[in-house]
Write an enzyme that holds these catalytic residues in place. Structure first.
Site: not given
Ligand SMILES: Cc1cc2nc3c(=O)[nH]c(=O)nc-3n(C[C@H](O)[C@H](O)[C@H](O)COP(=O)(O)OP(=O)(O)OC[C@H]3O[C@@H](n4cnc5c(N)ncnc54)[C@H](O)[C@@H]3O)c2cc1C
Length: 383
Positions: A123, A129, A336, A339-340, A363, A365
């Site tokens: 976590a 964050a 795709q 299809g349906g 992990e 984006t």
């Molecule tokens: C199902 C699920 C399981 C998860 N499991 C864990 C877990 O076990 N442990 C843990 O610690 N976390 C976990 N997470 C958290 C996950 O790693 C974060 O959701 C992810 O890192 C993105 O952070 P955010 O959701 O706050 O998106 P944001 O950081 O708010 O991003 C929103 C958008 O802005 C873009 N963006 C942000 N900053 C930049 C930048 N500098 N340049 C370009 N684009 C940017 C992003 O690409 C995205 O498109 C999990 C999330 C989900 C949805």
């Protein structure tokens, strides 16, 4: 393509495939529908020692590495990515302990983790964050007996189900993320509770939950490694774990490709199976080529990590970004081709498309990881 697997790797792949076919396939739609954590399957995985693949033999594991973990994750994900992530998150929750933990900590926890008696989670994410993990607010304040943890982690995979949590909290707020440290927190510790359980687009079998810390006292001996190294440890962890997300993506894409191929051979329109139409053939050809390219990249990154290479941020990020983009394209194209009926829950293909999306998000984006790749390229690193 031939990947020259050794005996352990062949066995791991075969065991994971057998569990996927015999135990997961019959219940995957139900797990998805009921959003149920796959405890009985985790037990099957524990019984075959697959939960301890990456743990050294001296602690009761199979002594494999990142590559073996990827092989098992891929096979599970080929049938259900929700189960696969519950499995893979166990390594995410224990890698930091494995790499930086003291001898006492390893002796205390790793044998139970290897045997599947203790499921783990990692976590770092908080409301403020996500991509910007430097902005965590959870604090760990020194008291006589240890550290008092306060704050809330969100979106934690295996949250509520795991017994052991590796969490990152600020031990020195003044230093910001350079003052972050890693802690082991056991379920049941007073002051540690679980908040909202998320309702998600996909990977329904996996649990995603908030962790809430209110004056939660953890003893000094639960600090992992050196104080102030939490951020560096998390970065290193993600470099190691991202090929695992790539493997999830490859498994998903492979499952979707096989289902689409099968459907295309059997669905007749205009008096011919739809696979006889060149438009469908070209889609399948692209899907198969992309899946194989993603697999090669993921395996290459995992093997680089296991080789003992010092830095592998570039390979790891490339594998995760490419494989997850492939999974999204391939599962969408598979819908795709269906299809349906592909849009209906009677077939597994809409689930695969829903499940694929998360691989582009967690992990790191894919936007943030492209930043990582570009920054590695700017270092003029020799290939
Ligand atoms: C199902 C699920 C399981 C998860 N499991 C864990 C877990 O076990 N442990 C843990 O610690 N976390 C976990 N997470 C958290 C996950 O790693 C974060 O959701 C992810 O890192 C993105 O952070 P955010 O959701 O706050 O998106 P944001 O950081 O708010 O991003 C929103 C958008 O802005 C873009 N963006 C942000 N900053 C930049 C930048 N500098 N340049 C370009 N684009 C940017 C992003 O690409 C995205 O498109 C999990 C999330 C989900 C949805």
């Amino acid at each position: 393509m031939e990947y020259f697997l050794n005996e352990l790797q062949k066995t791991v792949k075969q065991m994971a495939r057998t569990i996927a076919q015999e135990k997961i396939l019959p219940v995957r739609a139900e797990l998805d529908e009921k959003e149920e954590f796959p405890w009985s399957i985790m037990k099957d995985l524990a019984d075959t020692d697959l939960l301890g693949i990456y743990i050294p033999e001296e602690y009761g594991g199979l002594g494999g590495g990142c590559f073996e973990l990827c092989l098992a994750t891929e096979e599970l994900s080929r049938v259900c990515a929700g189960v696969a992530v519950s499995y893979a998150a166990n390594s995410l929750g224990s890698y930091t302990l494995l790499e930086y933990g003291s001898q006492e900590q390893k002796q205390k926890y790793l044998p139970d983790i290897a045997r599947g008696k203790k499921l783990t989670a990692f976590a770092i994410t908080e409301e403020t964050a996500g991509s910007d993990i430097g902005n965590i607010k959870t604090t760990a304040t020194k008291t006589g007996d240890g550290y008092l943890i306060n704050g809330t982690k969100q979106f934690i995979t295996n949250g509520g189900e795991a017994e052991l949590y590796t969490i990152i909290a600020l031990t020195d707020k003044e230093r910001g993320i350079r003052g972050a440290s890693a802690f082991l927190v056991e379920k049941g510790t007073p002051g540690f509770s679980f908040g909202r359980k998320e309702k998600k687009l996909g990977i329904h079998a996996s649990a995603t939950r908030e962790l809430v810390f209110e004056d939660c006292l953890v003893p000094e001996e639960n600090v992992i490694g050196r104080l102030g190294m939490g951020f560096a440890m998390a970065m290193r962890l993600f470099d190691r774990s991202r090929p695992g997300i790539g493997a999830q993506a490859v498994g998903l894409a492979q499952g979707a490709l096989e289902a689409a191929l099968d459907y295309a051979k059997n669905r007749v329109q205009f008096e011919h199976p739809i696979i006889s139409f060149q438009a469908i053939q070209h889609m399948l050809a692209n899907m198969a080529t992309e899946v194989e390219a993603a697999r090669a990249l993921v395996y290459g990154a995992a093997r680089t990590i296991d080789s003992g290479a010092k830095g592998f941020s570039l390979e790891s990020a490339m594998a995760k970004v490419f494989a997850s983009d492939v999974a999204m394209r391939v599962t969408t194209d598979a819908v795709q081709i269906f299809g349906g009926v592909g849009y209906m829950r009677d077939y597994p293909i809409e689930k695969m498309m829903r499940d694929a999306k998360i691989t582009q998000i967690y992990e790191g984006t894919n936007q943030v990881l492209r930043n990582v790749i570009a920054s590695e390229l700017r270092k003029e690193r020799a290939f």
